[in-house]
Design a protein around this motif. Structure first.
Motif: not given
Length: 187
Positions: A103-121
């Motif tokens: 596990i490299l990092n934790h981001i509560s809500v990350a954004w995928s620029k490539r797929y234009a979507l949000y990824m929670p946790n």
């Protein structure tokens, strides 16, 4: 290999529907002083075959093992199995990479620029000898317009390579796996 790791002992199981019924009757009758006798059934010990999907004892601390063929994630701590979750991994043309990661990092809500979507946790995955490649573990994605990935996709390989968890599981794994937690991904 059919070896007994630790022999269990006879146990007991609460008859939950009966317990709820008895407690509800007491509360409805405003009877708060007298004891409630609950029915408990004995359970005899039995031999249980441990799933070959994961192996305990790979590390002395916490680690995650992901079995792509069964679409399951197993949380393990040393020699102790902790919990299993149904997941969704990469589809045939965008497969989830296999190997040992952390596990490299934790981001509560990350954004995928490539797929234009949000990824929670979001929990980014890094292979020890390689640069970070953009794969991670996260909850079911959602798009800016509000559309959400369905839980009916769990248990099937439909992602772009990431490991997806259901809404009830994503926060648990996010809190359980600290940065540096090993992640083993295999077929």
């Amino acid at each position: 290999n059919d070896t007994i790791i630790k022999e269990g002992q006879d146990g007991r199981q609460l008859d939950a529907p009966d317990a709820v019924k008895r407690i509800t009757e007491r509360l409805n009758n405003h009877d708060f002083g007298s004891p409630v006798i609950l029915k408990v059934d004995p359970i005899s010990k039995k031999t249980v075959t441990i799933s070959p999907e994961f192996q305990t004892g790979r590390y002395t601390s916490r680690y995650i093992e992901i079995d792509l063929s069964s679409q399951r994630m197993h949380l393990i701590e040393g020699d102790n199995y902790h919990r299993t979750f149904i997941i969704s991994t990469g589809k045939w043309d965008t497969p989830t990479p296999v190997g040992t990661f952390s596990i490299l990092n934790h981001i509560s809500v990350a954004w995928s620029k490539r797929y234009a979507l949000y990824m929670p946790n979001w929990m980014g995955l890094k292979k020890a000898e390689d640069a970070y490649e953009g794969y991670g573990i996260h909850g079911l994605p959602y798009w800016p317009g509000g559309k959400k990935e369905g839980v009916n996709h769990l248990g099937r390989p439909v992602s772009h390579g990431c490991i997806r968890l259901g809404p009830d599981d994503q926060g648990y794994v996010y809190d359980w796996a600290v940065n540096g937690t090993p992640v083993i991904i295999h077929q």
